[in-house]
Design a protein around this motif. Structure first.
Motif, short mmCIF file in Angstrom:
data_model
loop_
_atom_site.label_atom_id
_atom_site.label_comp_id
_atom_site.label_asym_id
_atom_site.label_seq_id
_atom_site.Cartn_x
_atom_site.Cartn_y
_atom_site.Cartn_z
N ALA A 241 0.88 -1.63 0.25
CA ALA A 241 -0.12 0.17 0.05
C ALA A 241 0.59 1.33 0.66
O ALA A 241 0.98 2.32 -0.19
CB ALA A 241 -1.35 -0.17 1.35
N LEU A 242 1.94 1.00 0.85
CA LEU A 242 2.81 2.33 0.82
C LEU A 242 3.49 2.83 -1.14
O LEU A 242 3.41 3.79 -1.23
CB LEU A 242 3.96 2.66 2.17
CG LEU A 242 5.06 3.55 2.07
CD1 LEU A 242 4.21 4.34 2.74
CD2 LEU A 242 6.20 2.81 2.95
N ARG A 243 3.87 1.41 -1.57
CA ARG A 243 4.36 1.57 -2.62
C ARG A 243 3.88 2.64 -3.49
O ARG A 243 4.05 3.01 -4.26
CB ARG A 243 5.05 0.90 -3.14
CG ARG A 243 5.20 0.14 -4.56
CD ARG A 243 6.45 -0.93 -5.00
NE ARG A 243 7.78 -1.72 -3.52
CZ ARG A 243 6.86 -2.43 -2.79
NH1 ARG A 243 5.84 -3.36 -2.59
NH2 ARG A 243 8.03 -3.13 -1.91
N MET A 244 2.41 1.69 -2.94
CA MET A 244 1.13 2.83 -3.92
C MET A 244 1.05 3.76 -4.43
O MET A 244 1.00 5.02 -5.20
CB MET A 244 -0.22 1.99 -3.75
CG MET A 244 0.34 0.70 -4.56
SD MET A 244 -1.14 -0.59 -4.24
CE MET A 244 -2.45 0.43 -5.39
N LEU A 245 1.04 4.37 -2.39
CA LEU A 245 0.93 6.36 -2.60
C LEU A 245 2.24 6.58 -3.26
O LEU A 245 1.77 7.74 -2.90
CB LEU A 245 0.96 6.26 -0.67
CG LEU A 245 -0.46 5.43 -0.07
CD1 LEU A 245 -0.95 5.59 1.37
CD2 LEU A 245 -2.08 6.42 -0.54
N SER A 250 3.65 12.83 -3.16
CA SER A 250 4.95 12.39 -2.64
C SER A 250 5.02 11.92 -1.68
O SER A 250 3.98 11.42 -0.80
CB SER A 250 4.85 13.97 -1.82
OG SER A 250 4.50 14.40 -1.72
N GLU A 251 6.27 11.59 -0.97
CA GLU A 251 6.71 11.08 0.49
C GLU A 251 6.13 11.61 1.98
O GLU A 251 6.10 11.25 3.23
CB GLU A 251 8.16 11.02 0.66
CG GLU A 251 8.26 10.00 -0.32
CD GLU A 251 10.13 8.88 0.04
OE1 GLU A 251 10.61 9.71 0.66
OE2 GLU A 251 10.26 8.21 -0.85
N ASP A 252 6.07 13.21 1.73
CA ASP A 252 5.84 14.42 2.55
C ASP A 252 4.24 13.76 3.23
O ASP A 252 3.54 14.97 3.77
CB ASP A 252 6.58 15.44 2.56
CG ASP A 252 7.50 14.67 2.38
OD1 ASP A 252 8.40 13.89 2.94
OD2 ASP A 252 8.49 16.24 1.64
N ALA A 253 3.78 13.54 2.10
CA ALA A 253 2.51 13.49 1.93
C ALA A 253 1.41 12.77 3.26
O ALA A 253 2.39 11.56 3.90
CB ALA A 253 1.14 13.20 0.84
N LYS A 260 3.63 4.88 6.44
CA LYS A 260 5.14 4.07 6.54
C LYS A 260 5.34 4.16 8.45
O LYS A 260 5.91 3.78 8.78
CB LYS A 260 6.23 5.98 5.75
CG LYS A 260 7.20 5.14 6.38
CD LYS A 260 8.16 6.16 6.33
CE LYS A 260 9.65 5.93 6.03
NZ LYS A 260 10.31 5.97 7.28
N ALA A 261 4.51 5.33 8.66
CA ALA A 261 4.35 4.74 10.31
C ALA A 261 3.76 3.85 10.80
O ALA A 261 3.80 2.82 11.73
CB ALA A 261 3.71 6.09 11.25
N ASP A 262 2.71 3.63 10.60
CA ASP A 262 1.98 2.51 10.59
C ASP A 262 3.03 0.65 9.73
O ASP A 262 2.95 -0.19 11.19
CB ASP A 262 0.51 2.40 9.57
CG ASP A 262 0.06 2.70 10.40
OD1 ASP A 262 -0.25 3.95 11.53
OD2 ASP A 262 -0.97 3.52 9.59
#
Length: 384
Positions: A241-245, A250-253, A260-262
């Motif tokens: 899911a993180l890879r799709m996001l 952007s990574e700061d979204a 990423k925290a999860d």
């Protein structure tokens, strides 16, 4: 004239007396015949036939305990030899003296002096006389014991034979019961050892569970493995899911940061669960005592050892309990029987002395000795 006849008769008698065969054969034979026919006391013989048997039953001991104990079933040959040895023993003679005064019967003055037992006979002489009047023969094939007992009258011979049979039966049963009681004593000692081992095994298992606050380490280990597998599955899903996001923003979204925290939280939790499976940190038990740092795998291995030890000890306890109950039954029942094949007989005719046989044998011995003496003397005469 009368004097001449008298001298001839006297000379004739002297010649006869000087006849060697008359002096050394005829006169001893006549004396022995008079003793055998008119003086020797008749002896009556009572006969009985016996056999030792034991009931067919399963072995008392569990096979494992039987090997450790060293107890075995005695062979029938050993049993009959025991009976024979006891009948010939001083113990049997003393028993017969106490109950039917057998020595008094054998030494009664009404019997001839050559046949009876001396009044002042020693214990050894009494036993020798008893052995001469009691014979035990064993048939090697059938193991039947033939018991022959001699006495100076019919009733005493029968009474003596019956007393010997009864006492021999008591003895063989006493021996088997003593063996069974020794076996029971051994089984009781082994049972106590097994009980102590069972108590120790239970205590070790309970102490291990109490120390680590575990009811069933096996179930807990399975649960931890399932949790680990579930966390790995969630981590794989969150990573995808993180890879799709990140591909769409952007990574700061905020959504990417939350994902990423999860994911990081799940990874940390997976490390904690894996550490519990492999290297558990030190902790305090139920009674707040410091316990050894062990992983779930090590705890499971030790728990399995304690559990297997308890199961094996419990099996040994069950076998020991069965053997103990069987031994108690065997110790108080009759294990062997002295079966009377032929009851002691009441003789009607005297069996001894065998007059014709004794006279023929005595005459043959006298003639043989006389002939040998004549040959020796003739040889010596020729050599002079």
């Amino acid at each position: 004239m009368f004097k001449v006849i008298k001298d001839k008769v006297w000379n004739s008698d002297q010649k006869k007396l000087r006849n060697p065969i008359l002096v050394f054969v005829v006169l001893p034979f006549v004396c022995f015949a008079i003793y055998q026919v008119f003086v020797a006391s008749p002896r009556y013989e009572s006969q009985a036939k016996l056999i030792v048997k034991e009931p067919n039953s399963a072995s008392t001991l569990d096979p494992a305990l039987a090997i450790m104990s060293g107890f075995g079933v005695s062979s029938s040959n050993s049993d009959v030899e025991l009976v024979k040895a006891f009948i010939y023993s001083n113990d049997m003679l003393n028993y017969l003296d106490e109950n039917i005064q057998i020595s008094q019967h054998y030494s009664d003055s009404v019997h001839d002096i050559f046949s009876r037992l001396a009044n002042d006979a020693s214990n050894e002489s009494r036993l020798e006389y008893y052995l001469n009047n009691v014979t035990v023969e064993i048939d090697e094939k059938s193991q039947v014991i033939a018991l022959n007992v001699q006495a100076f009258d019919q009733e005493t011979a029968h009474q003596l034979n019956t007393a010997i049979v009864n006492r021999a039966e008591w003895y063989i049963n006493k021996i088997s019961q003593n063996l069974a009681k020794e076996q029971l004593k051994f089984v009781q000692q082994e049972h106590e050892l097994v009980m102590n081992k069972l108590h120790v095994a239970k205590a070790q298992l309970l102490d291990f569970q109490r120390r680590y606050n575990l009811l069933d380490p096996e179930a807990e280990g399975v649960a931890l493995q399932q949790i680990t597998y579930q966390l790995e599955s969630e981590i794989a899903s969150k990573t995808s899911a993180l890879r799709m996001l990140r591909s769409s923003m952007s990574e700061d979204a905020p959504m990417a940061l939350q994902a990423k925290a999860d994911l990081d939280s799940l990874k940390r939790q997976l490390e904690v669960e894996r550490d519990r499976l492999t290297n558990q940190t030190s902790k305090r038990g139920a009674n707040t005592e410091q316990v050894e740092s062990l992983g779930v795998g090590e705890i499971l291995a030790k728990f399995t050892d304690y559990k297997i030890n308890l199961e094996l000890t419990l099996q040994a306890y069950t076998a020991s309990q069965i053997s103990l109950e069987k031994s108690r039954i065997e110790a108080y029942k009759q294990l062997k029987y002295l079966i009377v094949v032929e009851a002691p007989t009441l003789p009607e005719d005297n069996s001894y002395p065998k007059v014709i046989y004794n006279l023929a044998l005595f005459l043959a011995v006298l003639l043989m000795l006389f002939g040998i003496t004549k040959i020796v003397l003739a040889t010596v005469e020729e050599l002079r």
